[in-house]
Design a protein around this motif. Sequence first.
Motif, PDB file in Angstrom:
ATOM      1  N   ARG A 107      -6.397  -0.100  -8.764  1.00 12.63           N
ATOM      2  CA  ARG A 107      -5.094   0.463  -9.143  1.00 12.63           C
ATOM      3  C   ARG A 107      -4.333   1.003  -7.930  1.00 12.63           C
ATOM      4  O   ARG A 107      -3.097   1.103  -7.973  1.00 12.63           O
ATOM      5  CB  ARG A 107      -5.282   1.550 -10.197  1.00 12.63           C
ATOM      6  CG  ARG A 107      -5.861   1.037 -11.510  1.00 12.63           C
ATOM      7  CD  ARG A 107      -5.872   2.094 -12.590  1.00 12.63           C
ATOM      8  NE  ARG A 107      -6.478   1.604 -13.820  1.00 12.63           N
ATOM      9  CZ  ARG A 107      -5.847   0.865 -14.724  1.00 12.63           C
ATOM     10  NH1 ARG A 107      -4.570   0.540 -14.531  1.00 12.63           N
ATOM     11  NH2 ARG A 107      -6.468   0.433 -15.811  1.00 12.63           N
ATOM     12  N   GLN A 110       3.594  -2.260  -6.683  1.00  8.28           N
ATOM     13  CA  GLN A 110       4.552  -1.848  -7.709  1.00  8.28           C
ATOM     14  C   GLN A 110       5.634  -0.953  -7.119  1.00  8.28           C
ATOM     15  O   GLN A 110       6.818  -1.077  -7.452  1.00  8.28           O
ATOM     16  CB  GLN A 110       3.822  -1.097  -8.835  1.00  8.28           C
ATOM     17  CG  GLN A 110       2.836  -1.937  -9.623  1.00  8.28           C
ATOM     18  CD  GLN A 110       3.492  -2.865 -10.616  1.00  8.28           C
ATOM     19  OE1 GLN A 110       4.714  -2.896 -10.737  1.00  8.28           O
ATOM     20  NE2 GLN A 110       2.703  -3.636 -11.315  1.00  8.28           N
ATOM     21  N   ALA A 111       5.249  -0.041  -6.238  1.00  5.82           N
ATOM     22  CA  ALA A 111       6.228   0.852  -5.613  1.00  5.82           C
ATOM     23  C   ALA A 111       7.165   0.080  -4.696  1.00  5.82           C
ATOM     24  O   ALA A 111       8.386   0.295  -4.695  1.00  5.82           O
ATOM     25  CB  ALA A 111       5.506   1.950  -4.834  1.00  5.82           C
ATOM     26  N   GLU A 166       6.742   7.006  -9.420  1.00 10.60           N
ATOM     27  CA  GLU A 166       5.728   6.948 -10.476  1.00 10.60           C
ATOM     28  C   GLU A 166       4.471   6.248  -9.961  1.00 10.60           C
ATOM     29  O   GLU A 166       3.338   6.670 -10.227  1.00 10.60           O
ATOM     30  CB  GLU A 166       6.281   6.215 -11.688  1.00 10.60           C
ATOM     31  CG  GLU A 166       5.291   6.073 -12.833  1.00 10.60           C
ATOM     32  CD  GLU A 166       5.880   5.342 -14.029  1.00 10.60           C
ATOM     33  OE1 GLU A 166       5.248   5.383 -15.103  1.00 10.60           O
ATOM     34  OE2 GLU A 166       6.967   4.731 -13.887  1.00 10.60           O
ATOM     35  N   HIS A 167       4.660   5.179  -9.211  1.00 13.93           N
ATOM     36  CA  HIS A 167       3.526   4.417  -8.681  1.00 13.93           C
ATOM     37  C   HIS A 167       2.930   5.092  -7.449  1.00 13.93           C
ATOM     38  O   HIS A 167       1.716   5.006  -7.219  1.00 13.93           O
ATOM     39  CB  HIS A 167       3.984   2.998  -8.369  1.00 13.93           C
ATOM     40  CG  HIS A 167       4.572   2.294  -9.558  1.00 13.93           C
ATOM     41  ND1 HIS A 167       3.805   1.852 -10.612  1.00 13.93           N
ATOM     42  CD2 HIS A 167       5.859   2.000  -9.870  1.00 13.93           C
ATOM     43  CE1 HIS A 167       4.591   1.297 -11.520  1.00 13.93           C
ATOM     44  NE2 HIS A 167       5.834   1.382 -11.090  1.00 13.93           N
ATOM     45  N   ASP A 201      -2.554  -2.012  -6.610  1.00 13.74           N
ATOM     46  CA  ASP A 201      -1.493  -2.324  -7.570  1.00 13.74           C
ATOM     47  C   ASP A 201      -0.326  -1.355  -7.414  1.00 13.74           C
ATOM     48  O   ASP A 201       0.839  -1.759  -7.450  1.00 13.74           O
ATOM     49  CB  ASP A 201      -2.062  -2.247  -8.992  1.00 13.74           C
ATOM     50  CG  ASP A 201      -0.994  -2.463 -10.051  1.00 13.74           C
ATOM     51  OD1 ASP A 201      -0.386  -3.538 -10.066  1.00 13.74           O
ATOM     52  OD2 ASP A 201      -0.772  -1.535 -10.857  1.00 13.74           O
ATOM     53  N   ALA A 202      -0.633  -0.071  -7.203  1.00 14.69           N
ATOM     54  CA  ALA A 202       0.430   0.934  -7.050  1.00 14.69           C
ATOM     55  C   ALA A 202       1.277   0.660  -5.822  1.00 14.69           C
ATOM     56  O   ALA A 202       2.493   0.879  -5.836  1.00 14.69           O
ATOM     57  CB  ALA A 202      -0.180   2.331  -6.976  1.00 14.69           C
TER      58      ALA A 202
END
Length: 783
Positions: free
Chosen positions: A381, A388-389, A350-351, A384-385
């Motif tokens: 972002r 997050q991943a 998703e990320h 951030d991705a």
Amino acid sequence: MTVMEYLVQTVRAAAVFNPDVQVAPSCILWPDRDRQWESIIQILQTEMPELLVLGKYAPEKKTGPAIWLRCILAGVVDEVSIPKGRIPIFYLPGVSRQDLRAVESCPDQLKPLAELQYRGVIWSQINAKDWTILAFLKSDQGGLGLDVARDNDTKNAMQLALYRLIDEEVELLKGKHLDKDYFNTLLTGGDPVRDLLQWLDQGEAFKANRGENEWQAFVEVCKSQLAFNPGDEGVLTGAHKLAEKEGPWHMVWERYSEAPKRYPNIPEQMLKCNPPKDTLLWDMGGEEFHGWPQWNKDQEALLRRDLNALKDLTPHEARNRLIDLEKRHNQRRRLVWADLGEALLAQALEHLAVLAEMTANSLAAGSSEEMAAAYSHSGWRADDAVVQALAYVAKNEDIEAMTSAICSVYTSWAEEAALHLQNAVEKAGFPEEAVDASENVSYKDGECVLFVDGLRFDLAKNMGESLSKKGFLLKERIHWAPLPTLTATGKPFVSPVRDCISGHDVDVDFEPRVTETGKSLKGGYHFKKLIADAGWKILKGVEGPDGGTHGWLESGNIDHEGHDRGWKLAGRLESLLMEIEEQVTGLLSAGWRTVRIVTDHGWLLLPGGLPKTELPSVLTENRWGRCAVLKPGASPAIRVFPWHWNPNQYVAVANGINCFKSGLKYTHGGLSLQESLLLELQVMPQSEKAAQSVRISDVVWRRLRCTIGVEGTFEGLSLDIRKQPGSPSSSLALSVKPLKKNGTASVVVEDDTLEGSSAFIILMDGDGQLAAQLETTIGGSEA
């Protein structure tokens, strides 16, 4: 009123008499030839201390022979006393009314009681027959008047479940058809689906922990409702049926999906079964296979292979491929396998899809100010991705796949942006000067500055969003970190005493000094002394102002964790940010009017390792991952920029996102958007926020089901049960339920081991904000 309360009331009512024409009966006789009521007599004795039992002598159990009961009635037995105002009740198991009436043939052991049928009264039906369980439940003349089946299976199940039935509310039983399935379900705890899942999870241990009656009732319920015999067909057959989700098993699967972590052994049982894999639909991900852990494992393996293959594609091709993979695998994030941590790559995907979308837009364009605007709008972002991943992976094979995916689209994007920024600064000068000239930081009375080392732009953005959802007011201020992007340089820059600090030519560690005394800030003593001398309170933790007007608190281990853990910092960020948020909340609660969150620098992170630029150590006085101090006369082909605290001293900065040391996955000190563009947050309590006026007016527990009623404005609110009111992760409810239009809602606590423990009833709005709470006892009658 419960069945037991009605039963007690009815038995006692047998002694009601007209004092104008009668004398009070000496006792109530309760004959029970078939011993139907025997299983609940000890329970009833807690409610009816006047209840005694005919049987072997055991005074501690209020049990004894007929002559002993006569002696109690005569008041000559000290070991048992009848409460004042109560008429003794003698329960006679194995004895019928007719046995007492036939005095001549009455057994010797009963003869002392025979004459009591005249001095006392007999609790019996209106037709003078003894009360059976069925009669008591069905009769509308002295009984409950319920709809009860008459077949033998129902009668057997009814007697076995009697000790559970007496706790049921009479009003809830009215209108129901009580048959064998109802009583068997009641005997197994009132939740046959939960019991079935527990059996699939525990196997033989489930049967061993239950009495024979409960096990047989469980089997009968499964046969009736699922056409499945647990005893004959076994756990593996049940696991196979659960995975297939067909017919009535779909309901069982839905229940399992709501809380799969409560049944940790079920996937292991499914893995012992043979799923129907001989079809192309298996690889295509047909919905009929979603219940099989084998299918999910195969899908994870396919995704791992596809992510690894991205390293052979161009960035553009890799981005398109990530979007395609997201379309194929996103459904798995909604399945139980994601809840159980068995679809980590699908969750990370998703990320990765966000990363692909964000890196499709290059930041390598325009001036440094224009780059800052693009990054602060959406470019952050991408960073951030990445973190997050990475937070989802731990196994080496998954790390390798994630590294290939991230590097395939992120490395060139970050490199191009860093090179363009460095070129722009080289031509137009460092943008921090424009910030300084256009905006002077001022501190209000009652303000606490919270310094967090390494709070990168994307982390600050996420924290701001989280604090905003909690009801705080926020103001953002974007600014550039000074060069080099190290703590020694950046921390004094965001402090309230920056005007008292400067640099010397000999500061090869980039440690500035107190301008007035020349004392180095290294070690922190003189830095904190400057702050204290300026009238600021140095906080050691969450403290209130205590008469002070300004506070300074240093917190957070983000940068320290990054240097220690490298890319694995990603897995720690959530808890680190939560700690900072808790400190902010604590400071505001302690009396500070505003908390200003500041940081010194950001950082670069790349799981495959950042590329290296060769810079021989003989050319440097000191060297970090991304910056260095050159020796006099050294002139390598590398960019240099003036040190913020002393423009006469220069900082050598690695090109792009390169490093001067090999193997670094986390570092800072250079010039890039990730290291240099910072977000400062001012957090204030939103004291004028309109409070939603709502009150929890009614609470009723039926075993593990809680039903509430509310008064006031409740539109958009939902009901939850939590162990800790402010922690969504401590929810005990099977699922959160929205309030109905009539202001009621009902939720179930599935874990029956929690019955009797304390918890909180929570009302919350759509943003997760608490509107009301009330302490309760799980399974209690009313809160």
